[in-house]
Design a protein around this motif. Structure first.
Motif, PDB file in Angstrom:
ATOM      1  N   GLY A   1       1.144  48.188 -26.356  1.00  0.00           N
ATOM      2  CA  GLY A   1       0.020  48.003 -25.446  1.00  0.00           C
ATOM      3  C   GLY A   1       0.403  47.857 -23.991  1.00  0.00           C
ATOM      4  O   GLY A   1      -0.467  47.822 -23.118  1.00  0.00           O
ATOM      5  N   ARG A   2       1.684  47.769 -23.717  1.00  0.00           N
ATOM      6  CA  ARG A   2       2.134  47.675 -22.336  1.00  0.00           C
ATOM      7  C   ARG A   2       2.180  49.064 -21.700  1.00  0.00           C
ATOM      8  O   ARG A   2       2.178  50.081 -22.398  1.00  0.00           O
ATOM      9  N   SER A   3       2.209  49.089 -20.375  1.00  0.00           N
ATOM     10  CA  SER A   3       2.217  50.361 -19.648  1.00  0.00           C
ATOM     11  C   SER A   3       3.547  50.585 -18.945  1.00  0.00           C
ATOM     12  O   SER A   3       4.187  49.635 -18.492  1.00  0.00           O
ATOM     13  N   VAL A   4       3.934  51.840 -18.865  1.00  0.00           N
ATOM     14  CA  VAL A   4       5.093  52.252 -18.083  1.00  0.00           C
ATOM     15  C   VAL A   4       4.628  53.364 -17.152  1.00  0.00           C
ATOM     16  O   VAL A   4       3.601  53.998 -17.378  1.00  0.00           O
ATOM     17  N   ALA A   5       5.392  53.610 -16.104  1.00  0.00           N
ATOM     18  CA  ALA A   5       5.008  54.640 -15.147  1.00  0.00           C
ATOM     19  C   ALA A   5       6.247  55.209 -14.481  1.00  0.00           C
ATOM     20  O   ALA A   5       7.314  54.598 -14.486  1.00  0.00           O
ATOM     21  N   ALA A   6       6.080  56.391 -13.925  1.00  0.00           N
ATOM     22  CA  ALA A   6       7.150  57.030 -13.165  1.00  0.00           C
ATOM     23  C   ALA A   6       6.538  57.766 -11.995  1.00  0.00           C
ATOM     24  O   ALA A   6       5.417  58.296 -12.090  1.00  0.00           O
TER      25      ALA A   6
ATOM     26  N   ALA B   1       3.129  61.815 -10.584  1.00  0.00           N
ATOM     27  CA  ALA B   1       2.920  60.431 -11.009  1.00  0.00           C
ATOM     28  C   ALA B   1       2.451  60.452 -12.455  1.00  0.00           C
ATOM     29  O   ALA B   1       1.580  61.246 -12.817  1.00  0.00           O
ATOM     30  N   VAL B   2       3.033  59.611 -13.285  1.00  0.00           N
ATOM     31  CA  VAL B   2       2.652  59.545 -14.688  1.00  0.00           C
ATOM     32  C   VAL B   2       2.584  58.091 -15.114  1.00  0.00           C
ATOM     33  O   VAL B   2       3.417  57.271 -14.715  1.00  0.00           O
ATOM     34  N   ILE B   3       1.563  57.766 -15.890  1.00  0.00           N
ATOM     35  CA  ILE B   3       1.416  56.416 -16.421  1.00  0.00           C
ATOM     36  C   ILE B   3       1.070  56.541 -17.895  1.00  0.00           C
ATOM     37  O   ILE B   3       0.243  57.367 -18.280  1.00  0.00           O
ATOM     38  N   ASP B   4       1.745  55.743 -18.717  1.00  0.00           N
ATOM     39  CA  ASP B   4       1.619  55.885 -20.159  1.00  0.00           C
ATOM     40  C   ASP B   4       1.580  54.501 -20.795  1.00  0.00           C
ATOM     41  O   ASP B   4       2.087  53.528 -20.226  1.00  0.00           O
ATOM     42  N   ASP B   5       0.974  54.425 -21.979  1.00  0.00           N
ATOM     43  CA  ASP B   5       0.902  53.173 -22.732  1.00  0.00           C
ATOM     44  C   ASP B   5       1.897  53.203 -23.875  1.00  0.00           C
ATOM     45  O   ASP B   5       1.994  54.198 -24.599  1.00  0.00           O
ATOM     46  N   MET B   6       2.625  52.106 -24.042  1.00  0.00           N
ATOM     47  CA  MET B   6       3.583  51.986 -25.131  1.00  0.00           C
ATOM     48  C   MET B   6       2.872  51.515 -26.398  1.00  0.00           C
ATOM     49  O   MET B   6       1.700  51.116 -26.370  1.00  0.00           O
TER      50      MET B   6
END
Length: 255
Positions: free
Chosen positions: A94-99, A86-91
């Protein structure tokens, strides 16, 4: 793809330790950038749900991300177990994306990307069927069974339910009509990585309008505990949440 609809339940979270040298993690980064080098680490029957689209097979998956790459930054929070990543990152905006990835013997077998919906994404037409989610009279807003998630440590399930309820609560802050009380979230995948937990949710969000309309979203939540007097507790400041855009609803088919 540059954007992703996201919501944060609290302040910024320090990144968890990224497991260096994990082959599956390297393959995932290559896949998300559409690099052909990832092919050997992908299942032939790989299914990907991303950007409001669904693909089958590693060739179509690589083509999708070659067209819509998702580069993960060095500040991303990454949780790894033998069965999942699981990975979560900030663009930059300021928005977040995840996989979220299912692993089978170290091979990427299933992938969900929590991000924006690609413009023009459509679902296959389907026959509309009347449904009542509460025929059982059990108004459980977060549904799931801990036995379906063997990668969770003992005692972690109540926190997974709490995270699921937080995803529904996060929708209140979005520029959209309020979610009706019949909205629900399902725990699709969940696992523990050391003291941290990650959970992938499928949401069915009902509008308050009549006749009732609904849409679906993906969500990924990560909770990283902190130490307080020698006791490990869940800290809102260490909770991160990413929400996808609404997925396209199938056009109704009439006979």
């Amino acid at each position: 793809m540059n954007g992703a609809t996201a919501a944060a339940t609290a302040a910024a979270t320090p990144a968890a330790t990224t497991v260096a040298g994990t082959d599956a993690w390297a393959v995932l980064q290559q896949l998300l950038c559409g690099q052909a080098a990832a092919a050997e680490g992908l299942a032939n029957a790989l299914r990907v749900d991303a950007y409001g689209l669904t693909t089958f097979g590693r060739t179509d998956a690589l083509d999708l991300f070659a067209r819509c790459p998702l580069a993960i930054s060095s500040d991303a929070q990454v949780l790894v177990s033998p069965q999942a990543i699981a990975v979560i990152d900030d663009m930059a905006d300021g928005r977040s994306v995840a996989a979220f990835v299912d692993l089978v013997d170290g091979v990427v077998a299933r992938l969900w990307v929590v991000a924006a919906t690609e413009k023009g994404a459509t679902a296959e037409p389907a026959v509309a069927v009347a449904r009542d989610d509460f025929m059982s009279q059990l108004r459980q807003h977060c549904q799931g069974d801990p036995t379906d998630h063997p990668g969770l440590q003992a005692g972690a399930w109540p926190g997974i339910v709490e995270l699921g309820l937080a995803t529904l609560g996060a929708l209140v802050a979005l520029p959209m009509p309020p979610a009706a009380s019949s909205s629900q979230v399902w725990v699709m995948r969940a696992f523990s990585s050391g003291p941290s937990v990650a959970a992938l949710y499928w949401m069915r969000v009902h509008a308050t309008t009549l006749p009732r309309t609904a849409h679906h979203r993906l969500a990924l939540a990560v909770n990283h505990p902190f130490e307080d007097g020698g006791h490990r507790q869940a800290a809102p400041a260490h909770r991160r949440l990413a929400l996808s855009d609404p997925w396209s609803e199938p056009a109704p088919v009439s006979f």
